[in-house]
Scaffold this active site. Structure first.
Site, short mmCIF file in Angstrom:
data_model
loop_
_atom_site.label_atom_id
_atom_site.label_comp_id
_atom_site.label_asym_id
_atom_site.label_seq_id
_atom_site.Cartn_x
_atom_site.Cartn_y
_atom_site.Cartn_z
N CYS A 135 -0.20 3.69 -6.23
CA CYS A 135 -0.41 2.11 -5.73
C CYS A 135 -2.29 2.91 -4.96
CB CYS A 135 0.27 1.40 -4.59
SG CYS A 135 -0.91 0.69 -3.41
N GLY A 192 3.14 2.81 -2.14
CA GLY A 192 3.65 2.86 -3.43
C GLY A 192 2.66 4.10 -3.80
N GLY A 201 0.66 -1.21 0.14
CA GLY A 201 -0.18 0.13 -0.11
C GLY A 201 0.51 1.17 -0.11
P1 5GP Z 1 7.29 3.78 -5.06
O1 5GP Z 1 8.48 3.27 -4.95
O2 5GP Z 1 6.71 4.52 -6.42
O3 5GP Z 1 6.38 4.22 -3.91
O4 5GP Z 1 6.74 2.37 -5.65
C1 5GP Z 1 7.06 1.83 -6.22
C2 5GP Z 1 5.80 -0.11 -5.77
O5 5GP Z 1 5.35 -0.04 -6.07
C3 5GP Z 1 6.80 -1.17 -6.20
O6 5GP Z 1 7.28 -2.15 -6.35
C4 5GP Z 1 5.36 -1.81 -6.36
O7 5GP Z 1 5.75 -2.88 -4.91
C5 5GP Z 1 4.02 -1.45 -5.55
N1 5GP Z 1 2.95 -1.18 -6.67
C6 5GP Z 1 3.82 -1.12 -8.59
N2 5GP Z 1 2.35 -0.98 -9.15
C7 5GP Z 1 1.62 -1.68 -8.35
C8 5GP Z 1 0.18 -0.72 -8.23
O8 5GP Z 1 -0.61 -1.23 -9.49
N3 5GP Z 1 -0.79 -1.25 -7.26
C9 5GP Z 1 -0.27 -1.17 -5.76
N4 5GP Z 1 -0.25 -1.89 -4.99
N5 5GP Z 1 1.45 -0.67 -6.08
C10 5GP Z 1 1.96 -1.28 -7.23
#
Ligand code: 5GP
Length: 346
Positions: free
Chosen positions: A186, A183, A181
């Site tokens: 996300c 991300g 959650g």
């Molecule tokens: P960020 O660094 O952009 O905050 O988070 C990256 C992470 O978000 C990814 O490694 C993965 O675990 C998560 N993530 C990527 N795409 C999605 C998505 O479509 N839905 C959700 N729930 N998480 C995602």
């Protein structure tokens, strides 16, 4: 129904308390770490920051740039075997130390991993990635992967609680990916109400993993270099980044121009955009749990990397850690109700 009353903390809820230090300059700080694994006999040395296995981030181009600085990339799972063959034919020697192949848990996924490993036996890391790492099917898949690939380094996730970290490590994983959650693209917390603030997830999962000799990756939620430091301070062995590495030359996706400014598309791997692209749309029994956004084009990723690595080095000097390895031991977090002063922030 039951409520756990202990407050769980995210990056925005804590700061490092500065500590007396003998370090004169951040240039004295080493960010390299060497890890041994719980199952695999490989050893790894590098800077434990990783590109996420998203098709806009974990690209071959990103991997080449990151590997040059000893950073790691979880390559997204949508490259074909032919594309991999071409990449591995060009890529510098030793690239296998800085890349993982990613896979889901379907039969076709497993066949592809087997074919890849037969063709390219020098590859060492496999990242088994599902949105919800709590299912029995997932545990069974990790066991199967361990039996098939006894000496590969297996990454498995995502989970956010200690008991599931232990279960996956005992099933054969070496490294557990932690985060549900947080991300940037996300929407799981919005669509399902499920999640766990990331700093607490890291603290609790690191404790469980390290007790068994396993490692964890903090995955998601870092939006500034200080968050990367906080993830390490909380006990993460690796920190995975999506959004912070999006929008660069090495990131996937087209550059688009709007009102004279350049942007790159960035989207979650469960977003409608990703599902349209890779699996022909969102199946009617599920909701898309990812956003699609346009981020400002930021040029080559090298500048951003320098900014992140400089920030983490600087954190180390504030708490007197000469090596990244010492950071979590020297971390005292204070709980806060404020972060940045935003008076001059647009
Ligand atoms: P960020 O660094 O952009 O905050 O988070 C990256 C992470 O978000 C990814 O490694 C993965 O675990 C998560 N993530 C990527 N795409 C999605 C998505 O479509 N839905 C959700 N729930 N998480 C995602």
């Amino acid at each position: 129904m039951r409520i756990e009353n202990e407050i769980k903390l995210g990056f925005k809820d804590v700061m490092f308390r500065p500590k007396r230090s003998t370090l004169k300059s951040r240039s004295q700080v080493s960010l390299e770490r060497t890890y041994k694994f719980m199952h695999s006999t490989h050893e790894w040395t590098g800077v434990p920051i990783m590109a996420a296995n998203m098709d806009t981030v974990g690209t071959f181009e990103m991997a080449l740039t990151l590997a040059d600085k000893k950073l790691f990339s979880a390559i997204h799972k949508h490259y074909t075997i032919e594309e991999w063959d071409a990449f591995l034919g060009n890529a510098p020697k030793g690239i296998e130390n800085y890349i993982a192949i990613s896979t889901g848990t379907g039969d076709a996924d497993l066949n592809k991993v087997e074919e890849m490993m037969n063709k390219h036996p020098h590859l060492k890391f496999i990242c088994i990635d599902v949105a919800n790492g709590y299912s029995e099917h997932f545990v069974a898949f990790v066991k199967k992967a361990r039996a098939l690939f006894p000496d590969k380094v297996i990454i498995a996730g995502n989970v956010v609680t200690g008991e599931m970290v232990e279960e996956l490590l005992l099933a054969g994983a070496d490294i557990i990916k932690v985060g549900i959650g947080p991300g940037s693209v996300c929407t799981t917390r919005v669509k399902t109400g499920v999640g766990y603030p990331q700093v607490s997830a890291i603290i609790e999962c690191a404790d469980a993993a390290h007790g068994l000799g396993g490692l964890i990756i903090s995955d998601g939620g870092c939006s500034v270099p200080g968050d990367v430091s906080k993830a390490f301070g909380a006990g993460a062995d690796f920190v995975m980044l999506g959004g912070m590495l999006a929008g660069h030359d090495e990131s996937g996706g087209e550059t688009v121009e709007k009102d004279g400014k350049q942007y790159k598309q960035f989207y979650g791997m469960s977003s409608a955009t990703a599902m349209d692209k890779h699996v022909g749309g969102v199946a009617n029994y599920r909701a898309s749990e990812g956003k699609t956004v346009e981020v400002e084009y930021r040029g080559p990723v090298n500048n951003t990397l320098l900014d992140i690595l400089g920030g983490v080095r600087s954190t180390c000097t504030y708490v007197g850690a000469q090596q990244l390895k010492e950071l979590s031991k020297r971390t005292t977090f204070i709980r806060v109700a404020e972060q940045e002063n935003r008076v001059y922030t647009k």
